[in-house]
Design a protein around this motif. Sequence first.
Motif, PDB file in Angstrom:
ATOM      1  N   THR A   1       0.839  -1.204   0.000  1.00  0.00           N
ATOM      2  CA  THR A   1       0.000   0.000   0.000  1.00  0.00           C
ATOM      3  C   THR A   1       0.878   1.260   0.000  1.00  0.00           C
ATOM      4  O   THR A   1       1.788   1.387   0.821  1.00  0.00           O
TER       5      THR A   1
ATOM      6  N   ARG B   1      -3.065   1.015  -4.329  1.00  0.00           N
ATOM      7  CA  ARG B   1      -3.290  -0.353  -3.820  1.00  0.00           C
ATOM      8  C   ARG B   1      -3.812  -1.197  -4.979  1.00  0.00           C
ATOM      9  O   ARG B   1      -4.206  -0.668  -6.010  1.00  0.00           O
TER      10      ARG B   1
ATOM     11  N   ARG C   1     -10.211  -1.806   0.329  1.00  0.00           N
ATOM     12  CA  ARG C   1     -10.495  -2.467   1.608  1.00  0.00           C
ATOM     13  C   ARG C   1     -11.478  -1.599   2.381  1.00  0.00           C
ATOM     14  O   ARG C   1     -11.539  -0.380   2.190  1.00  0.00           O
TER      15      ARG C   1
ATOM     16  N   GLU D   1      -8.654  -1.717   7.821  1.00  0.00           N
ATOM     17  CA  GLU D   1      -7.384  -2.464   7.911  1.00  0.00           C
ATOM     18  C   GLU D   1      -7.685  -3.970   8.011  1.00  0.00           C
ATOM     19  O   GLU D   1      -8.371  -4.401   8.944  1.00  0.00           O
TER      20      GLU D   1
ATOM     21  N   PHE E   1     -11.189  -6.789   3.600  1.00  0.00           N
ATOM     22  CA  PHE E   1     -11.132  -6.507   2.172  1.00  0.00           C
ATOM     23  C   PHE E   1     -12.524  -6.344   1.561  1.00  0.00           C
ATOM     24  O   PHE E   1     -13.482  -6.978   2.001  1.00  0.00           O
TER      25      PHE E   1
ATOM     26  N   SER F   1       2.960  -7.435   1.107  1.00  0.00           N
ATOM     27  CA  SER F   1       1.807  -6.893   1.824  1.00  0.00           C
ATOM     28  C   SER F   1       0.570  -6.845   0.912  1.00  0.00           C
ATOM     29  O   SER F   1       0.136  -7.892   0.444  1.00  0.00           O
ATOM     30  N   ASN F   2       0.030  -5.681   0.604  1.00  0.00           N
ATOM     31  CA  ASN F   2      -1.126  -5.635  -0.287  1.00  0.00           C
ATOM     32  C   ASN F   2      -0.809  -6.311  -1.628  1.00  0.00           C
ATOM     33  O   ASN F   2      -1.673  -6.983  -2.217  1.00  0.00           O
TER      34      ASN F   2
ATOM     35  N   ASN G   1      -1.117  -9.922  -1.336  1.00  0.00           N
ATOM     36  CA  ASN G   1      -2.522 -10.336  -1.270  1.00  0.00           C
ATOM     37  C   ASN G   1      -3.173 -10.417  -2.649  1.00  0.00           C
ATOM     38  O   ASN G   1      -3.965 -11.322  -2.904  1.00  0.00           O
TER      39      ASN G   1
ATOM     40  N   MET H   1      -1.735 -12.135   3.606  1.00  0.00           N
ATOM     41  CA  MET H   1      -2.883 -12.563   4.403  1.00  0.00           C
ATOM     42  C   MET H   1      -3.678 -13.568   3.572  1.00  0.00           C
ATOM     43  O   MET H   1      -3.372 -13.783   2.408  1.00  0.00           O
TER      44      MET H   1
HETATM   45  C1  MLT Z   1      -4.050  -5.166   2.711  1.00  0.00           C
HETATM   46  O1  MLT Z   1      -4.867  -4.274   2.831  1.00  0.00           O
HETATM   47  O2  MLT Z   1      -3.830  -5.760   1.662  1.00  0.00           O
HETATM   48  C2  MLT Z   1      -3.290  -5.547   3.936  1.00  0.00           C
HETATM   49  O3  MLT Z   1      -3.910  -5.029   5.060  1.00  0.00           O
HETATM   50  C3  MLT Z   1      -1.874  -5.133   3.883  1.00  0.00           C
HETATM   51  C4  MLT Z   1      -1.744  -3.648   3.724  1.00  0.00           C
HETATM   52  O4  MLT Z   1      -1.708  -2.938   4.722  1.00  0.00           O
HETATM   53  O5  MLT Z   1      -1.649  -3.194   2.618  1.00  0.00           O
END
Ligand code: MLT
Length: 200
Positions: free
Chosen positions: A22, A56, A60, A63, A66, A102-103, A106, A128
């Motif tokens: 992000t 991103r 989402r 936090e 999603f 991270s993002n 995902n 995640m």
């Molecule tokens: C997300 O939103 O994909 C995860 O929380 C990781 C992030 O902070 O980007």
Amino acid sequence: MNHVFRKGTDDSKPTLVLFHGTGGNENDLLPLADLLSPGSSVLGVRGNVLENGMPRFFRRLSEGVFDEADLIFRTHETKQFLEKAAAQYGFDANHLVAVGYSNGANIAGSLLFHYKDVFQSAVLLHPMVPLRRRTLPSLDEVSVFIGAGTNDPICPPADTRELEGLLQGAGAKVTMHWGNQGHRLSMEEAEAARDWLSER
Ligand code: MLT
């Protein structure tokens, strides 16, 4: 999608597809790509969604919560982009390694959850579980490296283990690397990912 493509010097190596965290952009992970697989072609992608000005890969709600409909839409959009980029730049779409932080990890995870052959391997750094209650495609041919933190406040270890189990349940070969640098990307895990990738 906004992106940067760098042609590699060694065609026998896979093309790395980079997905930033992000607030990042398509250039963020270029130094990591150089460390992970020198000589590879590299496609750095920028997420199409903006959250308070921060790029991103999907929306989402809060936090760690999603927007699933957007995540699914963006997953397909990213897959289509990869196909278009392969045709445009002439890299082999069957020889791709995802590198996501991270993002970005995902969205790469969500691509694996939707498509059996999108990536040959994936380096997921602090991922995640992207989606729950889904039947995954067969991932027998896919190898995944997960870099996780025992003290990662954003990706709790139980979540990471759940992701490991889901990928393994779909047939993927999963290698775990546990560090203790929170959500940060550490040199130690980058080097572990490099060593893992060199054995593929
Ligand atoms: C997300 O939103 O994909 C995860 O929380 C990781 C992030 O902070 O980007």
